[in-house]
Design an enzyme around this catalytic site. Structure first.
Site, PDB file in Angstrom:
ATOM      1  N   ARG A 176      -0.115 -12.117  -4.163  1.00 62.52           N
ATOM      2  CA  ARG A 176       0.864 -11.215  -3.549  1.00 62.52           C
ATOM      3  C   ARG A 176       1.486 -10.304  -4.598  1.00 62.52           C
ATOM      4  O   ARG A 176       1.798 -10.730  -5.713  1.00 62.52           O
ATOM      5  CB  ARG A 176       1.962 -12.022  -2.840  1.00 62.52           C
ATOM      6  CG  ARG A 176       1.435 -12.750  -1.630  1.00 62.52           C
ATOM      7  CD  ARG A 176       2.531 -13.206  -0.670  1.00 62.52           C
ATOM      8  NE  ARG A 176       1.975 -14.142   0.297  1.00 62.52           N
ATOM      9  CZ  ARG A 176       1.332 -13.777   1.402  1.00 62.52           C
ATOM     10  NH1 ARG A 176       1.205 -12.504   1.708  1.00 62.52           N
ATOM     11  NH2 ARG A 176       0.832 -14.693   2.219  1.00 62.52           N
ATOM     12  N   ASP A 177       1.668  -9.042  -4.207  1.00 66.23           N
ATOM     13  CA  ASP A 177       2.325  -8.065  -5.069  1.00 66.23           C
ATOM     14  C   ASP A 177       3.809  -8.431  -5.197  1.00 66.23           C
ATOM     15  O   ASP A 177       4.454  -8.805  -4.223  1.00 66.23           O
ATOM     16  CB  ASP A 177       2.170  -6.663  -4.456  1.00 66.23           C
ATOM     17  CG  ASP A 177       2.424  -5.558  -5.455  1.00 66.23           C
ATOM     18  OD1 ASP A 177       1.487  -4.793  -5.764  1.00 66.23           O
ATOM     19  OD2 ASP A 177       3.583  -5.443  -5.942  1.00 66.23           O
TER      20      ASP A 177
ATOM     21  N   ASN B 141      -5.727   2.849  -6.527  1.00 68.04           N
ATOM     22  CA  ASN B 141      -5.226   3.978  -7.320  1.00 68.04           C
ATOM     23  C   ASN B 141      -6.029   4.069  -8.611  1.00 68.04           C
ATOM     24  O   ASN B 141      -6.321   3.048  -9.238  1.00 68.04           O
ATOM     25  CB  ASN B 141      -3.738   3.783  -7.625  1.00 68.04           C
ATOM     26  CG  ASN B 141      -2.896   3.760  -6.358  1.00 68.04           C
ATOM     27  OD1 ASN B 141      -3.188   4.469  -5.398  1.00 68.04           O
ATOM     28  ND2 ASN B 141      -1.860   2.937  -6.339  1.00 68.04           N
TER      29      ASN B 141
ATOM     30  N   VAL C 252      -1.201  -0.337 -13.408  1.00 69.77           N
ATOM     31  CA  VAL C 252      -1.811  -1.485 -14.082  1.00 69.77           C
ATOM     32  C   VAL C 252      -3.300  -1.169 -14.232  1.00 69.77           C
ATOM     33  O   VAL C 252      -4.009  -0.994 -13.232  1.00 69.77           O
ATOM     34  CB  VAL C 252      -1.601  -2.793 -13.294  1.00 69.77           C
ATOM     35  CG1 VAL C 252      -2.345  -3.935 -13.983  1.00 69.77           C
ATOM     36  CG2 VAL C 252      -0.115  -3.120 -13.166  1.00 69.77           C
TER      37      VAL C 252
ATOM     38  N   HIS D 255      -7.903  -2.956  -9.163  1.00 71.26           N
ATOM     39  CA  HIS D 255      -7.385  -3.792  -8.076  1.00 71.26           C
ATOM     40  C   HIS D 255      -7.407  -3.035  -6.767  1.00 71.26           C
ATOM     41  O   HIS D 255      -7.285  -1.819  -6.733  1.00 71.26           O
ATOM     42  CB  HIS D 255      -5.963  -4.287  -8.385  1.00 71.26           C
ATOM     43  CG  HIS D 255      -4.999  -3.209  -8.788  1.00 71.26           C
ATOM     44  ND1 HIS D 255      -4.996  -2.657 -10.047  1.00 71.26           N
ATOM     45  CD2 HIS D 255      -4.027  -2.569  -8.096  1.00 71.26           C
ATOM     46  CE1 HIS D 255      -4.048  -1.734 -10.124  1.00 71.26           C
ATOM     47  NE2 HIS D 255      -3.454  -1.660  -8.953  1.00 71.26           N
TER      48      HIS D 255
ATOM     49  N   HIS E 179      -5.370  -2.811  -3.283  1.00 67.05           N
ATOM     50  CA  HIS E 179      -4.152  -3.164  -2.544  1.00 67.05           C
ATOM     51  C   HIS E 179      -4.552  -3.394  -1.085  1.00 67.05           C
ATOM     52  O   HIS E 179      -5.176  -2.519  -0.469  1.00 67.05           O
ATOM     53  CB  HIS E 179      -3.151  -1.998  -2.550  1.00 67.05           C
ATOM     54  CG  HIS E 179      -2.566  -1.645  -3.875  1.00 67.05           C
ATOM     55  ND1 HIS E 179      -1.292  -2.021  -4.253  1.00 67.05           N
ATOM     56  CD2 HIS E 179      -3.060  -0.920  -4.903  1.00 67.05           C
ATOM     57  CE1 HIS E 179      -1.032  -1.529  -5.465  1.00 67.05           C
ATOM     58  NE2 HIS E 179      -2.082  -0.857  -5.879  1.00 67.05           N
TER      59      HIS E 179
HETATM   60  P1  5GP Z   1      -0.980   0.327  -9.213  1.00 65.65           P
HETATM   61  O1  5GP Z   1       0.288   1.132  -9.309  1.00 65.65           O
HETATM   62  O2  5GP Z   1      -1.614   0.171 -10.575  1.00 65.65           O
HETATM   63  O3  5GP Z   1      -1.937   0.785  -8.166  1.00 65.65           O
HETATM   64  O4  5GP Z   1      -0.530  -1.104  -8.705  1.00 65.65           O
HETATM   65  C1  5GP Z   1      -0.014  -2.085  -9.532  1.00 65.65           C
HETATM   66  C2  5GP Z   1       0.684  -3.073  -8.633  1.00 65.65           C
HETATM   67  O5  5GP Z   1       0.860  -4.265  -9.359  1.00 65.65           O
HETATM   68  C3  5GP Z   1       2.065  -2.614  -8.182  1.00 65.65           C
HETATM   69  O6  5GP Z   1       2.116  -2.603  -6.747  1.00 65.65           O
HETATM   70  C4  5GP Z   1       3.009  -3.638  -8.785  1.00 65.65           C
HETATM   71  O7  5GP Z   1       4.076  -3.971  -7.929  1.00 65.65           O
HETATM   72  C5  5GP Z   1       2.092  -4.829  -9.017  1.00 65.65           C
HETATM   73  N1  5GP Z   1       2.457  -5.666 -10.156  1.00 65.65           N
HETATM   74  C6  5GP Z   1       2.777  -5.233 -11.414  1.00 65.65           C
HETATM   75  N2  5GP Z   1       3.033  -6.287 -12.222  1.00 65.65           N
HETATM   76  C7  5GP Z   1       2.840  -7.398 -11.453  1.00 65.65           C
HETATM   77  C8  5GP Z   1       2.944  -8.800 -11.735  1.00 65.65           C
HETATM   78  O8  5GP Z   1       3.254  -9.243 -12.844  1.00 65.65           O
HETATM   79  N3  5GP Z   1       2.680  -9.658 -10.702  1.00 65.65           N
HETATM   80  C9  5GP Z   1       2.308  -9.207  -9.452  1.00 65.65           C
HETATM   81  N4  5GP Z   1       2.072 -10.153  -8.516  1.00 65.65           N
HETATM   82  N5  5GP Z   1       2.213  -7.888  -9.155  1.00 65.65           N
HETATM   83  C10 5GP Z   1       2.473  -7.009 -10.147  1.00 65.65           C
END
Ligand code: 5GP
Ligand code: ZN
Length: 115
Positions: A30-31, A88, A97, A101, A103
């Site tokens: 989970r996010d 993304n 990140v 991944h 979502h």
């Molecule tokens: P991006 O912006 O790269 O598409 O998505 C990164 C996602 O990773 C974000 O929705 C953010 O909330 C989530 N995220 C970042 N750090 C962590 C973490 O340490 N644990 C979890 N479970 N989610 C994270």
């Protein structure tokens, strides 16, 4: 495994996460900052920076990410209502990140268009 990568640390259990599914290829958790009632991340266990750095041999792994996302959507009870899968890529894509991944976002009506 990349030392500074938060998702590599989640995959290796160095950092805690609410893990829903794991197999030899992928991990789903989970996010921490959900944008909808269901917000789950599905990541490859091996470090891949983004779609930009996918190699031809990653093709079946990417397919597996989608199959796992579909199965989790079913398990979460959001299949019938529908959901959104987002990857993304790079800074203009909103990637924060840099470990590939997917979502899985659902449980509510999504806004559209994105942009
Ligand atoms: P991006 O912006 O790269 O598409 O998505 C990164 C996602 O990773 C974000 O929705 C953010 O909330 C989530 N995220 C970042 N750090 C962590 C973490 O340490 N644990 C979890 N479970 N989610 C994270
Ligand atoms: Zn990583």
């Amino acid at each position: 495994m990349t030392n500074s990568c938060i998702f590599c640390k989640i995959v290796s259990n160095e950092v805690k996460a609410n893990i829903l599914y794991r197999d030899e290829q992928v991990t789903a958790f989970r996010d921490t900052h959900p944008v909808a009632p269901t917000h789950i991340l599905i990541v490859p266990n091996k470090h891949i920076e983004s779609v930009n750095t996918l190699e031809p041999e990653d093709e079946s792994l990417v397919g597996h990410l989608f199959i796992v996302a579909r199965n989790i959507a079913e398990a979460e009870g959001i299949s019938k209502g529908g959901y959104r899968l987002v990857t993304n890529t790079g800074s203009n894509g909103g990637q924060t990140v840099f470990h590939l991944h997917l979502h899985l976002i659902g449980g509510q009506r999504m806004r559209y268009p994105m942009g």
